[in-house]
Enzyme design. Structure first.
Site, PDB file in Angstrom:
ATOM      1  N   PHE A 118     -21.693  10.055  -5.436  1.00  0.00           N
ATOM      2  CA  PHE A 118     -20.544   9.156  -4.689  1.00  0.00           C
ATOM      3  C   PHE A 118     -19.642  10.272  -3.862  1.00  0.00           C
ATOM      4  O   PHE A 118     -19.762  11.376  -4.074  1.00  0.00           O
ATOM      5  CB  PHE A 118     -19.564   8.524  -5.620  1.00  0.00           C
ATOM      6  CG  PHE A 118     -19.339   7.219  -5.662  1.00  0.00           C
ATOM      7  CD1 PHE A 118     -20.402   6.130  -5.473  1.00  0.00           C
ATOM      8  CD2 PHE A 118     -18.141   6.622  -5.229  1.00  0.00           C
ATOM      9  CE1 PHE A 118     -20.398   4.981  -5.362  1.00  0.00           C
ATOM     10  CE2 PHE A 118     -18.047   4.885  -5.585  1.00  0.00           C
ATOM     11  CZ  PHE A 118     -19.120   4.280  -5.530  1.00  0.00           C
ATOM     12  N   GLN A 238      -5.870   4.445   2.139  1.00  0.00           N
ATOM     13  CA  GLN A 238      -7.056   4.890   2.608  1.00  0.00           C
ATOM     14  C   GLN A 238      -7.857   3.668   3.430  1.00  0.00           C
ATOM     15  O   GLN A 238      -7.838   2.413   3.192  1.00  0.00           O
ATOM     16  CB  GLN A 238      -7.888   4.674   0.980  1.00  0.00           C
ATOM     17  CG  GLN A 238      -9.249   5.050   1.191  1.00  0.00           C
ATOM     18  CD  GLN A 238      -9.999   5.650   0.088  1.00  0.00           C
ATOM     19  OE1 GLN A 238     -10.339   4.786  -0.837  1.00  0.00           O
ATOM     20  NE2 GLN A 238     -10.085   6.980   0.072  1.00  0.00           N
ATOM     21  N   HIS A 240     -11.547   2.616   4.178  1.00  0.00           N
ATOM     22  CA  HIS A 240     -13.072   2.836   3.695  1.00  0.00           C
ATOM     23  C   HIS A 240     -13.849   2.884   4.972  1.00  0.00           C
ATOM     24  O   HIS A 240     -13.624   2.001   5.771  1.00  0.00           O
ATOM     25  CB  HIS A 240     -13.384   1.529   2.801  1.00  0.00           C
ATOM     26  CG  HIS A 240     -14.710   1.740   1.945  1.00  0.00           C
ATOM     27  ND1 HIS A 240     -15.743   1.805   2.664  1.00  0.00           N
ATOM     28  CD2 HIS A 240     -14.704   2.115   0.645  1.00  0.00           C
ATOM     29  CE1 HIS A 240     -16.728   2.283   1.519  1.00  0.00           C
ATOM     30  NE2 HIS A 240     -16.030   2.330   0.403  1.00  0.00           N
ATOM     31  N   LEU A 250     -15.885  -5.242   1.779  1.00  0.00           N
ATOM     32  CA  LEU A 250     -16.379  -4.002   1.505  1.00  0.00           C
ATOM     33  C   LEU A 250     -18.089  -3.756   1.437  1.00  0.00           C
ATOM     34  O   LEU A 250     -18.650  -4.704   0.843  1.00  0.00           O
ATOM     35  CB  LEU A 250     -15.737  -3.294   0.194  1.00  0.00           C
ATOM     36  CG  LEU A 250     -16.194  -2.092  -0.335  1.00  0.00           C
ATOM     37  CD1 LEU A 250     -15.361  -1.048   0.511  1.00  0.00           C
ATOM     38  CD2 LEU A 250     -16.080  -1.742  -1.818  1.00  0.00           C
ATOM     39  N   GLU A 253     -19.621   2.357  -1.378  1.00  0.00           N
ATOM     40  CA  GLU A 253     -20.168   3.697  -1.128  1.00  0.00           C
ATOM     41  C   GLU A 253     -21.176   3.770  -1.706  1.00  0.00           C
ATOM     42  O   GLU A 253     -22.198   4.794  -1.350  1.00  0.00           O
ATOM     43  CB  GLU A 253     -18.995   4.398  -1.583  1.00  0.00           C
ATOM     44  CG  GLU A 253     -19.007   6.066  -1.231  1.00  0.00           C
ATOM     45  CD  GLU A 253     -17.659   6.752  -1.467  1.00  0.00           C
ATOM     46  OE1 GLU A 253     -16.805   6.474  -0.909  1.00  0.00           O
ATOM     47  OE2 GLU A 253     -17.616   7.751  -2.356  1.00  0.00           O
ATOM     48  N   ARG A 286     -14.214   9.643   1.956  1.00  0.00           N
ATOM     49  CA  ARG A 286     -13.977   8.602   2.853  1.00  0.00           C
ATOM     50  C   ARG A 286     -13.241   8.912   3.934  1.00  0.00           C
ATOM     51  O   ARG A 286     -13.168   8.546   4.883  1.00  0.00           O
ATOM     52  CB  ARG A 286     -13.306   7.552   1.853  1.00  0.00           C
ATOM     53  CG  ARG A 286     -14.307   6.952   1.041  1.00  0.00           C
ATOM     54  CD  ARG A 286     -13.430   5.846  -0.201  1.00  0.00           C
ATOM     55  NE  ARG A 286     -14.384   5.494  -0.928  1.00  0.00           N
ATOM     56  CZ  ARG A 286     -14.083   4.733  -1.854  1.00  0.00           C
ATOM     57  NH1 ARG A 286     -12.786   4.241  -2.047  1.00  0.00           N
ATOM     58  NH2 ARG A 286     -15.138   4.223  -2.478  1.00  0.00           N
ATOM     59  N   HIS A 351      -8.393  -0.092   2.684  1.00  0.00           N
ATOM     60  CA  HIS A 351      -9.022  -0.271   1.301  1.00  0.00           C
ATOM     61  C   HIS A 351      -8.116  -0.108   0.216  1.00  0.00           C
ATOM     62  O   HIS A 351      -8.237  -0.677  -0.748  1.00  0.00           O
ATOM     63  CB  HIS A 351     -10.288   0.671   1.199  1.00  0.00           C
ATOM     64  CG  HIS A 351     -11.051   0.343   0.084  1.00  0.00           C
ATOM     65  ND1 HIS A 351     -11.664  -0.870  -0.361  1.00  0.00           N
ATOM     66  CD2 HIS A 351     -11.301   1.339  -0.848  1.00  0.00           C
ATOM     67  CE1 HIS A 351     -12.445  -0.448  -1.515  1.00  0.00           C
ATOM     68  NE2 HIS A 351     -12.355   0.780  -1.984  1.00  0.00           N
ATOM     69  N   ARG A 386      -8.119   9.398  -1.743  1.00  0.00           N
ATOM     70  CA  ARG A 386      -8.899   9.194  -3.191  1.00  0.00           C
ATOM     71  C   ARG A 386     -10.293   9.315  -3.136  1.00  0.00           C
ATOM     72  O   ARG A 386     -10.936   8.678  -2.132  1.00  0.00           O
ATOM     73  CB  ARG A 386      -8.451   7.578  -3.762  1.00  0.00           C
ATOM     74  CG  ARG A 386      -9.263   6.967  -4.840  1.00  0.00           C
ATOM     75  CD  ARG A 386      -8.893   5.666  -5.490  1.00  0.00           C
ATOM     76  NE  ARG A 386      -9.402   4.685  -4.248  1.00  0.00           N
ATOM     77  CZ  ARG A 386     -10.524   4.030  -4.688  1.00  0.00           C
ATOM     78  NH1 ARG A 386     -11.241   4.388  -5.719  1.00  0.00           N
ATOM     79  NH2 ARG A 386     -10.716   3.020  -3.616  1.00  0.00           N
TER      80      ARG A 386
END
Ligand SMILES: Cc1cc2nc3c(=O)[nH]c(=O)nc-3n(C[C@H](O)[C@H](O)[C@H](O)COP(=O)(O)OP(=O)(O)OC[C@H]3O[C@@H](n4cnc5c(N)ncnc54)[C@H](O)[C@@H]3O)c2cc1C
Length: 577
Positions: A118, A238, A240, A250, A253, A286, A351, A386
């Protein structure tokens, strides 16, 4: 009036995990949730949950310390390091606990919990269950709740869903209960309690382009904010990198973690052309990937000036079906494309809310007896950005921690069940206020005010910010506030039973206030850090801004102050991937 020693507001992962912990201390706990717990936004989490389990062949050298360092670096050094270290140390314990409770994780060929790469992580550290990780985690916790719902072994857990909490009652600095609207009956109900844990999730829907569920509005943090609980770091939102064009659903990721590429209209993997993403490429964090996608679109190298391609075709149908079946289904149903044969059109979208109710490392807020955990809280483990997979982790680690410290607090009280009169008075206030709201007869439609504001946030308080845009957003917020004072209530029925216009009213009031907190924090933060990028101050400025923003609310006014970041191990460095 009903009494429970502990009330948890929210039935998502954080709320359920907190309730289980309180119950383990043999204290009765009631979960109040506006939707059935398994319909919380946690259910939608796709990609996975981080923990240094070392199950992947490349993960053998992983450790909680490396996880903590990646998280600190990912946070652009704004995360509190003591809280991050605690989360990463507890991660394996909490993930195995979920496994032992029956969570059906995907497996390696040796039968261990599978882990995938990730963004921003040095090792494949994200444990997953296909692309439905939130779904399986939430159902596993809900099973534990059901197990103790009518327990004869220990104090029971009571779950009341379709209950919208509308206010928190604080008596002389101590939290004593809540008032909630029973959505089925349309009646307000008062709940007395010695402690309350807020676990109301993110506020993503203050933006129009969000991946969040429609119920993820600012109401959850506005309620304690209005009663005096400070909010921390709200300017950090955040975005995304990969949300489906049109709906902003979404695209996890995990698509990139499994080896997917991001391509511009020339078919190039453009992340190679940017200094901050050229090494980590698609698995850079991100904030960086989202900005570089937007730069590509702005430079005319996107498609239709609005998206780039996320290409997973080379993974092949078998692997896509095995690892990303939900993504394939979403693409077919919502965009009429099949990622086995077509690239996925994606753009960045709101996000996650990094900020939230300011808590200490034990989940306690400034108000006695008020705790918070999960996305509505800011401990802070995510700082300015994050890392994917750390939020699910935070919900179960800090859900358990908040539950435990709340149980200890309640056990230490010499006087319980206090504040009866003040709670009853608040119940009457709420009823009176509701009557006023449903008889409003002004010029504006409630959801128009709400939608317009959400568009302003997306356009002016997005990935790239500047003083002039932010100030203009502040003026728009003021205009929204003025219009909101002159709305009309359209529904013919004045009953509050499932009255969405009434709920919309409460949410819009909250969204206006919290949008202002976000914008004010963003104006004052004259630097670029993590998700907060100021084109007029493009560099991080540790000398002036290595500090948390604290927002307070008093008599209708928002004020800002600052608080130091806890640096216990790693000194800030320039962030490169
Ligand atoms: C599409 C999507 C995918 C994601 N994927 C991942 C991932 O793969 N990995 C990861 O780490 N993170 C992921 N995240 C983030 C993560 O899922 C969330 O941050 C986390 O699940 C939030 O959990 P929570 O318990 O704090 O809140 P939620 O799950 O949002 O629950 C909030 C609860 O509060 C209740 N509530 C709210 N307001 C009130 C009120 N006024 N009265 C009564 N009840 C109320 C709601 O009913 C709900 O039960 C994802 C997020 C999204 C949106």
């Amino acid at each position: 009036m009903r009494y429970f020693p502990v009330i948890v507001v929210g039935g998502g992962l954080a709320g359920l995990r907190a309730a289980i912990e309180v119950n383990m201390h043999n204290i009765q706990v009631c979960v109040l949730s506006r939707v059935h717990p398994v319909r919380s936004h946690s259910l939608a989490a796709q990609g996975g949950i981080n923990g240094a389990l070392g199950n992947h062949a490349r993960g053998v050298y992983d450790s909680p310390e490396k996880h903590a360092f990646d998280t600190v670096k990912g946070s652009d050094y704004l995360g509190d390091q003591d809280a991050i270290i605690r989360m990463c140390n507890d991660a394996p314990l909490r993930i195995y606990e979920m496994e032992h409770w029956g969570c059906p994780f995907s497996r390696t060929s040796e039968g261990k919990i599978a882990q995938r790469p990730f963004g921003g992580a040095g090792f494949p550290r994200t444990a997953y269950a296909e692309d439905k990780t939130g779904h399986v985690l939430l159902h596993t916790l809900y099973e534990q709740i059901v197990k103790f719902e009518h327990s004869s072994e220990r104090a029971d857990i009571v779950v009341l869903d379709e209950m919208l909490v509308t206010s928190l009652v604080v008596d002389d600095g101590r939290c004593v209960g809540v008032v909630a609207l029973n959505l089925k009956s349309g009646q307000f109900e008062a709940f007395q309690s010695d402690a309350v844990i807020f676990a109301t999730g993110g506020s993503g829907r203050i933006y129009s382009n969000s991946t969040n569920a429609l119920i993820s509005t600012a109401l959850g943090i506005y309620i304690p904010f209005r009663e005096g609980a400070p909010l921390k770091d709200m300017e950090f939102i955040q975005f995304h990198p990969t949300t489906l064009i049109g709906t902003n659903i979404l695209m996890t990721e995990g698509c990139r973690g499994e080896g997917g590429f991001l391509l511009n209209n020339k078919g190039e993997r453009f992340l190679a052309n940017y200094e901050d993403s050229k090494n980590a490429m698609e698995v850079a964090p991100r904030d960086i990937v989202a900005r570089n996608i937007q730069r590509e679109i702005d430079a005319g190298r996107g498609f239709e000036n609005s998206y780039v391609h996320l290409d997973i075709r080379h993974l092949g149908e078998k692997r896509i079906n095995e690892r990303l079946p939900g993504i394939r289904e979403l693409c077919i149903k919502f965009a009429n494309i099949d990622p086995v044969v077509d690239p996925i059109p994606v753009q960045p979208g709101q996000h996650y809310t990094m900020g939230g109710i300011d808590t200490d490392i034990n989940g306690a807020s400034e108000i006695k007896g008020l705790y918070a955990a999960g996305e509505c809280a800011c401990v802070s483990v995510h700082g300015a950005n994050r890392l994917g997979g750390n939020s699910l982790l935070e919900t179960i680690v800090y859900g358990a921690i908040a539950g435990r410290s709340c149980a200890e607090y309640v056990s230490s009280l010499s006087k319980t069940k206090i504040g009866t009169e003040i709670i009853e008075a608040r119940l009457r206030d709420e009823e009176r206020r509701a009557k006023e709201i449903v008889s409003k007869d002004g010029d504006y439609i409630i959801c128009d005010v709400r939608d317009k504001l959400a568009q302003v946030m997306a356009q002016k308080v997005g990935l790239f910010r500047s003083e002039s845009q932010l100030k203009s957003a502040l003026e728009d917020i003021q205009e929204a506030r003025e219009k909101f004072a002159k709305v009309k209530f359209n529904s013919k029925s004045k009953s509050l039973s499932y009255n969405y216009e009434f709920i919309n009213y409460l949410e819009t009031e909250a969204n206006i206030c919290i949008s202002e907190v976000v914008v004010r924090g963003a104006i004052e933060r004259r630097e670029s850090r993590g998700s907060h990028f100021r084109i007029d101050y493009p560099k991080r400025d540790d000398a002036q801004f290595l500090k948390h923003t604290i927002a307070r609310y008093s008599k209708g006014e928002i004020s800002l102050s600052y608080k130091p970041v806890k640096i216990v191990k790693w000194e800030p460095k320039e962030r490169k991937y």
